[in-house]
Design a protein around this motif. Structure first.
Motif, PDB file in Angstrom:
ATOM      1  N   ARG A 224       0.822  -1.209   0.000  1.00 51.28           N
ATOM      2  CA  ARG A 224       0.000   0.000   0.000  1.00 51.28           C
ATOM      3  C   ARG A 224       0.860   1.265   0.000  1.00 51.28           C
ATOM      4  O   ARG A 224       0.565   2.244  -0.684  1.00 51.28           O
ATOM      5  N   ILE A 225       1.938   1.243   0.770  1.00 53.40           N
ATOM      6  CA  ILE A 225       2.818   2.409   0.817  1.00 53.40           C
ATOM      7  C   ILE A 225       3.524   2.607  -0.520  1.00 53.40           C
ATOM      8  O   ILE A 225       3.635   3.737  -1.019  1.00 53.40           O
ATOM      9  N   LEU A 226       4.003   1.523  -1.132  1.00 53.75           N
ATOM     10  CA  LEU A 226       4.639   1.619  -2.443  1.00 53.75           C
ATOM     11  C   LEU A 226       3.672   2.216  -3.460  1.00 53.75           C
ATOM     12  O   LEU A 226       4.044   3.065  -4.276  1.00 53.75           O
ATOM     13  N   HIS A 227       2.447   1.754  -3.402  1.00 57.33           N
ATOM     14  CA  HIS A 227       1.429   2.246  -4.326  1.00 57.33           C
ATOM     15  C   HIS A 227       1.155   3.728  -4.098  1.00 57.33           C
ATOM     16  O   HIS A 227       1.096   4.520  -5.045  1.00 57.33           O
TER      17      HIS A 227
ATOM     18  N   ILE B 102      -2.157   6.748   6.129  1.00 59.47           N
ATOM     19  CA  ILE B 102      -0.897   6.010   6.183  1.00 59.47           C
ATOM     20  C   ILE B 102      -0.062   6.512   7.345  1.00 59.47           C
ATOM     21  O   ILE B 102       0.523   5.746   8.101  1.00 59.47           O
ATOM     22  N   GLN B 103      -0.013   7.825   7.513  1.00 57.41           N
ATOM     23  CA  GLN B 103       0.766   8.394   8.612  1.00 57.41           C
ATOM     24  C   GLN B 103       0.213   7.932   9.955  1.00 57.41           C
ATOM     25  O   GLN B 103       0.968   7.643  10.888  1.00 57.41           O
ATOM     26  N   THR B 104      -1.108   7.843  10.043  1.00 61.25           N
ATOM     27  CA  THR B 104      -1.728   7.375  11.277  1.00 61.25           C
ATOM     28  C   THR B 104      -1.324   5.933  11.566  1.00 61.25           C
ATOM     29  O   THR B 104      -1.023   5.576  12.704  1.00 61.25           O
ATOM     30  N   GLU B 105      -1.292   5.095  10.526  1.00 64.28           N
ATOM     31  CA  GLU B 105      -0.881   3.702  10.706  1.00 64.28           C
ATOM     32  C   GLU B 105       0.548   3.617  11.225  1.00 64.28           C
ATOM     33  O   GLU B 105       0.863   2.862  12.128  1.00 64.28           O
TER      34      GLU B 105
END
Length: 279
Positions: free
Chosen positions: A10-13, A82-85
């Motif tokens: 997910r981060i790569l995407h 994403i930052q929250t994760e």
């Protein structure tokens, strides 16, 4: 292992990274050999190289290596989500605790230095083999995982700052999904997972590292795979942190060849795998 791999995808995407080198140490080097062929066979990512330090491959059942639709793993994530994760662990763990709730807490330390000394002791006296760890390396590794809290003494109401190590609950309590990763299945990992990997691979092991972490690498080596190199160098489990200069010198030739291969195999792409390179 699914949570770690899907989070990485997910981060790569989200960052629109299409081609990249993968490098992992210890537990990360367990997951990455599993993730690499999955990403390669998706047709959506190009792995330039895979470097595994002091581990090589998850001892688990074969993943589904058929052409997969990676988009099924990519819900519409916003940057703040994403930052929250990524920060979720920090937000949950720091705080103030009463001493009457002390049983709920992990082991507390009076200072980061005390925690570092404890880690050095465990490495040298408890871990198998003849392992060592440099004090600077231990501090570097631990500081990113240290939580800080105030403990209030119930009688005097005095506040004291204490430190503790944060853990991913999945690792701390040994969930079924984590235990499945370490199934002792060297043949399956060797012949049906690693063998599917297309990119250049490197395994780096220390002469005083954790015993038997190179078993999968040895099995792969016996298959005569031309895209695998193994380096054995002086050092313990954290050899890359203890001797960073020597480590970089050891792996640079491999990475140089991997980058040259990428340029030959993908002449129309830039370093990130997007567009056309003008270089």
């Amino acid at each position: 292992g699914t949570l770690y791999t899907t989070s990485m995808i997910r981060i790569l995407h989200r960052l629109n990274i299409k081609s990249f080198h993968l490098m992992g140490h210890s537990l990360s080097a367990v997951f990455l050999p599993y993730l690499t062929p999955v990403l390669e066979h998706s047709g959506k990512f190009i792995i330039k190289s895979l470097t595994c330090i002091e581990q090589f491959g998850a001892m688990r059942n074969t993943p589904n290596l058929k052409a997969v639709d990676i988009s099924t793993l990519l819900p519409s994530y916003q940057d703040e989500q994403i930052q929250t994760e990524l920060q979720n662990d920090e937000e949950q763990n720091d705080g103030i605790f009463q001493t009457n709730n002390i049983k709920r807490l992990p082991k507390l330390y009076n200072s980061v230095d005390e925690l570092v000394r404890s880690r050095i002791y465990v490495t040298e006296q408890i871990y198998p083999g003849q392992q060592t760890i440099d004090e600077k390396s231990a501090k570097l590794i631990l500081e990113r995982n240290v939580g800080k809290l105030f403990v209030v003494e119930s009688h005097t109401r005095e506040k004291q700052i204490k430190y503790y190590l944060r853990f991913d609950p999945k690792l701390k309590y040994g969930t079924n999904s984590l235990r499945n990763i370490f199934v002792n299945d060297l043949q399956t990992m060797t012949k049906k997972v690693i063998k599917k990997t297309k990119c250049p691979m490197l395994g780096v092991f220390g002469d005083k590292g954790w015993p038997h972490l190179d078993l999968v690498a040895k099995n792969v080596e016996r298959l005569g795979m031309s895209n695998l190199e193994i380096i054995r160098m002086k050092g313990s489990h954290h050899l890359h942190a203890d001797a960073p200069k020597e480590f970089c010198e050891a792996i640079t030739p491999f990475l140089t060849k991997a980058m040259e291969k990428y340029k030959i195999d993908h002449p129309g792409l830039n370093g990130n795998g997007n567009g056309h390179s003008k270089l």
